[in-house]
Design an enzyme around this catalytic site. Structure first.
Site, PDB file in Angstrom:
ATOM      1  N   ASN A   4       0.997  -1.231   0.035  1.00  0.00           N
ATOM      2  CA  ASN A   4      -0.036  -0.068  -0.170  1.00  0.00           C
ATOM      3  C   ASN A   4       0.735   1.090  -0.016  1.00  0.00           C
ATOM      4  OD1 ASN A   4      -1.918   2.029   0.484  1.00  0.00           O
ATOM      5  ND2 ASN A   4      -2.379   1.363   2.548  1.00  0.00           N
ATOM      6  N   TRP A   5       1.133   1.976  -1.152  1.00  0.00           N
ATOM      7  CA  TRP A   5       2.104   3.103  -1.283  1.00  0.00           C
ATOM      8  C   TRP A   5       1.285   4.499  -0.669  1.00  0.00           C
ATOM      9  CZ3 TRP A   5       3.932   2.725  -6.963  1.00  0.00           C
ATOM     10  CH2 TRP A   5       4.860   1.604  -7.101  1.00  0.00           C
ATOM     11  N   LYS A   6      -0.056   4.159  -0.221  1.00  0.00           N
ATOM     12  CA  LYS A   6      -0.557   5.479   0.227  1.00  0.00           C
ATOM     13  C   LYS A   6      -0.469   6.408  -0.560  1.00  0.00           C
ATOM     14  CE  LYS A   6      -0.143   3.286   4.823  1.00  0.00           C
ATOM     15  NZ  LYS A   6      -0.050   3.447   6.145  1.00  0.00           N
ATOM     16  N   HIS A  90      -9.817   1.199   4.961  1.00  0.00           N
ATOM     17  CA  HIS A  90      -8.292   1.316   5.575  1.00  0.00           C
ATOM     18  C   HIS A  90      -8.438   2.076   6.689  1.00  0.00           C
ATOM     19  CE1 HIS A  90      -4.363   2.440   6.310  1.00  0.00           C
ATOM     20  NE2 HIS A  90      -3.912   1.268   5.639  1.00  0.00           N
ATOM     21  N   GLU A  92      -6.945   4.643   7.899  1.00  0.00           N
ATOM     22  CA  GLU A  92      -6.653   6.198   7.315  1.00  0.00           C
ATOM     23  C   GLU A  92      -7.744   6.655   6.848  1.00  0.00           C
ATOM     24  OE1 GLU A  92      -2.856   5.585   5.152  1.00  0.00           O
ATOM     25  OE2 GLU A  92      -2.048   4.881   7.191  1.00  0.00           O
ATOM     26  N   GLU A 162      -5.091  -4.872  10.324  1.00  0.00           N
ATOM     27  CA  GLU A 162      -4.099  -3.862  10.741  1.00  0.00           C
ATOM     28  C   GLU A 162      -4.466  -3.071  12.005  1.00  0.00           C
ATOM     29  OE1 GLU A 162      -2.297  -2.533   6.735  1.00  0.00           O
ATOM     30  OE2 GLU A 162      -4.023  -0.938   7.068  1.00  0.00           O
ATOM     31  N   GLY A 168       2.764   2.581  10.664  1.00  0.00           N
ATOM     32  CA  GLY A 168       3.659   3.478  10.427  1.00  0.00           C
ATOM     33  C   GLY A 168       4.402   4.126  12.115  1.00  0.00           C
ATOM     34  N   SER A 208       3.605  -1.844  10.254  1.00  0.00           N
ATOM     35  CA  SER A 208       4.981  -1.762  10.561  1.00  0.00           C
ATOM     36  C   SER A 208       5.853  -3.197  10.198  1.00  0.00           C
ATOM     37  CB  SER A 208       5.448  -1.394  11.875  1.00  0.00           C
ATOM     38  OG  SER A 208       5.007  -0.176  12.007  1.00  0.00           O
ATOM     39  N   GLY A 229       3.016  -1.016   4.371  1.00  0.00           N
ATOM     40  CA  GLY A 229       2.888   0.525   3.808  1.00  0.00           C
ATOM     41  C   GLY A 229       4.321   0.916   3.371  1.00  0.00           C
TER      42      GLY A 229
HETATM   43  P1  13P Z   1       3.363   0.615   7.466  1.00  0.00           P
HETATM   44  O1  13P Z   1       3.695  -0.520   7.004  1.00  0.00           O
HETATM   45  O2  13P Z   1       3.765   1.948   7.131  1.00  0.00           O
HETATM   46  O3  13P Z   1       3.109   0.512   9.022  1.00  0.00           O
HETATM   47  O4  13P Z   1       1.796   0.746   7.039  1.00  0.00           O
HETATM   48  C1  13P Z   1       0.799  -0.228   7.108  1.00  0.00           C
HETATM   49  C2  13P Z   1      -0.615   0.040   6.441  1.00  0.00           C
HETATM   50  O5  13P Z   1      -1.254   0.844   6.678  1.00  0.00           O
HETATM   51  C3  13P Z   1      -0.625  -0.845   5.092  1.00  0.00           C
HETATM   52  O6  13P Z   1      -1.902  -0.546   4.691  1.00  0.00           O
END
Ligand code: 13P
Length: 245
Positions: A4-6, A90, A92, A162, A168, A208, A229
């Site tokens: 997931n590149w966000k 998600h 977020e 998640e 993060g 993470s 991520g």
């Molecule tokens: P991180 O791997 O940066 O913690 O993010 C996880 C995430 O939200 C994947 O969708």
């Protein structure tokens, strides 16, 4: 293994990523790889992965096929751009864009109608874990995000666990904590869709995930893959995670 590149990378950076990444994972037939770039980068990602086993997905969708919904992208549009998958719910999206369980359900159904495979994201916040509400939250989010799916639709759906406190933050859930949550989710799936369907359900862990903790996580039989991520933005790092899996 999903990336997931966000809100990172331009189309040019997407092409540069795959120029390197494709050669790093080419020879391995497994695991399945799905990359979720920002919507604007989907055409570049689809083009750069043509003929490889990497599939592309959207990070979000709106539940109508088209209409006066300024700023939104539909499942139909994602599919037409070459995406096969889409992330739904998600944390977020729930946290910063006020997505509710009801929205998540509409998106899951819209994704399936558009011919996309949804990955429904669930996970508790830190205060919910501290208050021993993890089980309650996961059961609610699972039920709400997948309600009313037919067996056939359920078979096309994956789930990502998640925990919000692990995203993060560098605080990965221990393999045991993640595994317990996955077991709970699989139990819920069995109640609603039967044991065989639950066994087949792909449950990814996210939060993470890094090259140095993926092996421990993947040793757990309950953990079928990861949604990565930050560590998926670099081709070497994501390829290491794919290979370790
Ligand atoms: P991180 O791997 O940066 O913690 O993010 C996880 C995430 O939200 C994947 O969708």
């Amino acid at each position: 293994m999903a990336a997931n590149w966000k809100m990172y990378k331009t189309a040019q950076e997407t092409t540069a990523f795959f120029d390197r990444f494709n050669s790093l994972v080419e020879s391995d037939p497994k695991p399945e790889i799905v990359v979720f770039p920002p919507a604007l980068c989907i055409p570049a990602a689809v083009q750069a992965t043509r003929g490889t086993r990497t599939e592309i997905g959207g990070q979000n969708l709106y539940w109508c096929k088209e209409g006066a919904f300024t700023g939104e992208v539909s499942g139909h549009m994602l599919r037409a751009a070459g995406a096969n998958w889409v992330l739904v719910g998600h944390s977020e999206r729930r946290q910063y864009f006020a997505e509710t369980d009801a929205d998540v359900l509409k998106k899951t159904h819209a994704a399936l109608e558009a011919g996309l495979r949804p990955i429904v994201c669930v996970g508790e916040r830190v205060e919910e874990r501290k208050a021993n509400k993890t089980e309650q939250v996961l059961v609610r989010q699972f039920a709400a995000g997948l309600a009313g799916l037919t067996e056939e639709e359920f078979a096309k759906t994956a789930v990502a666990y998640e925990p919000v406190w692990a995203i993060g933050t560098g605080l990965t859930a221990t393999p045991q904590v993640a595994s317990e949550a996955h077991e709970l989710i699989r139990g819920e799936a069995a109640k609603r869709f039967g044991r065989e369907a639950a066994k087949q359900l792909c449950i990814l862990y996210g939060g993470s995930v890094k090259p140095d903790n993926i092996e421990g996580l993947m040793k757990e039989t309950e953990i079928d893959g990861a949604l990565v991520g930050g560590a998926s933005l670099d081709p070497e790092s994501f390829a290491k995670i794919v290979r370790a899996a």
